[in-house]
Each structure stands twice: as structure tokens, then as C-alpha cells.
Design an enzyme around this catalytic site. Sequence first.
Site, PDB file in Angstrom:
ATOM      1  N   SER A 151     -42.082-123.773 -53.466  1.00 32.87           N
ATOM      2  CA  SER A 151     -42.398-122.554 -54.202  1.00 32.87           C
ATOM      3  C   SER A 151     -43.511-122.823 -55.215  1.00 32.87           C
ATOM      4  O   SER A 151     -44.623-123.188 -54.819  1.00 32.87           O
ATOM      5  CB  SER A 151     -41.127-122.010 -54.859  1.00 32.87           C
ATOM      6  OG  SER A 151     -41.314-120.700 -55.313  1.00 32.87           O
ATOM      7  N   ASP A 229     -36.634-115.162 -46.572  1.00 26.78           N
ATOM      8  CA  ASP A 229     -37.027-115.410 -47.964  1.00 26.78           C
ATOM      9  C   ASP A 229     -37.399-114.081 -48.616  1.00 26.78           C
ATOM     10  O   ASP A 229     -38.319-113.398 -48.163  1.00 26.78           O
ATOM     11  CB  ASP A 229     -38.212-116.375 -47.973  1.00 26.78           C
ATOM     12  CG  ASP A 229     -38.560-116.906 -49.344  1.00 26.78           C
ATOM     13  OD1 ASP A 229     -38.447-116.151 -50.331  1.00 26.78           O
ATOM     14  OD2 ASP A 229     -38.959-118.081 -49.432  1.00 26.78           O
ATOM     15  N   HIS A 262     -34.915-118.767 -49.602  1.00 27.08           N
ATOM     16  CA  HIS A 262     -35.772-119.514 -50.536  1.00 27.08           C
ATOM     17  C   HIS A 262     -35.032-120.659 -51.217  1.00 27.08           C
ATOM     18  O   HIS A 262     -35.579-121.318 -52.099  1.00 27.08           O
ATOM     19  CB  HIS A 262     -36.306-118.542 -51.599  1.00 27.08           C
ATOM     20  CG  HIS A 262     -37.517-119.024 -52.339  1.00 27.08           C
ATOM     21  ND1 HIS A 262     -38.762-119.130 -51.752  1.00 27.08           N
ATOM     22  CD2 HIS A 262     -37.684-119.417 -53.638  1.00 27.08           C
ATOM     23  CE1 HIS A 262     -39.637-119.560 -52.646  1.00 27.08           C
ATOM     24  NE2 HIS A 262     -39.017-119.749 -53.793  1.00 27.08           N
TER      25      HIS A 262
END
Length: 282
Positions: A151, A229, A262
Site C-alpha cells: 500500500s 480490495d 487489502h
Amino acid sequence: MTVEVLNTHRTQGGTLRYCRHDSASTGTLMKFSVWTPDGEGPFPYLVWLSGLTCTEDNFTTKAGAYAWAARHGVAIVAPDTSPRGPDLQGNAVADDAAYDLGQGAGFYVDATEQPWAPHFRMYSYVTKDLLEAVDGAFPLDPARRGIFGHSMGGHGALTIALRNPQLFKSVSAFSPIVSPLNCPWGDKALTAYLGADRAAWRAHDACALIADGYGQGFDEILVDQGLADSFLESQLKPELLEEAGAEARLKVTVRRQEGYDHSYFFIASFIGDHIDWHAARL
């Protein structure tokens, strides 16, 4: 540079240490974890950069990486994601109440704007202070070093590697923010840290860096992205990285994984693939 070992644990065929040291870049104490396999070394190693809200502990306890690293004799270093206060002079380090700015959200840039500029220098920390600390204190081989992240940390891994091929031989990412110039997280953080002039942001945008000619020394960039996600369409946009790579004739492999989100459940599912991939290049 003196490194203080805070805790030591035997795990997965190696030794895990939690450490801290003074950072000239941030002007604070910084923490990191380092796992080394059994043996004398020097070991090839990977630097892992974590995402928003994380510390040096999230990857260390959740990723399940060390058994895979032990198979290849590869060490792993995982730093904190931002400076935290007080600084070395006892002053408070700036923060923000939101999760996506301030402590836990350093974005791996060197801030130029107040109140962030005095301490939020995570680009310099990762590329200089952290590497000097771990190379000096542990049996690691700086000529065989890779970087990966998740991320915000995927953004950091990509941009730092693209700008520093002399430091890193390989780079991969999970669910990276590939273009802060084109997402809300980037708009907020880079405006705060670097100011309103978006030209200054290009040095911290992987797609812009590839368009500007960076990355040609890497044979491939590997990305894994979960299709469940919740940030995929609004924040991450891996297709922009694929387009930049195609335009620059740079091999970018984005593996889209059905049903994965995620979280660290996603990372733990594919961390072995990434470590295998890096080990082949180190």
C-alpha cells in the site's frame, strides 16, 4: 551508528530482533525489526516498507515471511512507517488526527512544508540512516539488497527503488499506491508534505518516474493486487503502472488475485512468491 537491541526471539530457523537507533534524518529515535537466518552471513536481504497506520511490528507478526526467507538464507528488515515523538531534543513530533497523515503515514518522502519538515524525512531515513544502521550492526550484504512493501509502503518501495538502483537489485509490491498524483491519498499527503506544486510530487510517483526514464536497470517489477480490495479503483489503480511500463518498455507484472482484499491475509497468502522472486535476483 549505534543500534540498541530491545528484544530477541528465536523463530522460523533464525533470529528476530526488535531494535532502535538515533536517526539524523528524522531527528528522532526510529525502530525496526530485523530477522536473520542461521549462519554467519553476510546475507542478502530485503527491506519491507509497511502501509498506513503500521509500525515495525505489523509485517513482523502477520506476514508469515520468515519460514520462506529461511529457505533462501535471506534476511528481512522492517522499519517503522514514520518518525514519532518526542524528538532527540525532547520536542513533540508533529501529528494529525487522521489515519492517513502524520505519525504512521510518512509516505516515504522528505517533507518540505511545516509542521512536517523538521522530522518527516522518511525517504532519507530509508535510503541512508536505516541502511547504514543495519549494514553496520548485522551480517548483511549491501550488494545483494531488495525492497518490497504494501500500500503506502508499496508506493515507497517502488519510488525508492526506481530512484536508487545502486542500492536495490529488485523491487516488488503488494497493493501499491502507484500514482499519488492521481489518487485522494496522494493529493492529501503530498500537498501536506511537499506543497501545492505538483511538479515536486513527480519524484515520489512511480508512474511519473517510469515515464521520466527511471527503472531501466530492473528486469521486472512484480505487483500483486487483490480484486476484492476496497481501495482498488479509488486509490491504487494498478493499470496506471502497467500503462507506464508498457510505454517505457519496462516489464511490469501485475498479478490480480480474485477474492483477496487489502489485508495481511492477502500478503501472507503470496509473501512466499515474492521472497522466491527476490531470492532469484539476489
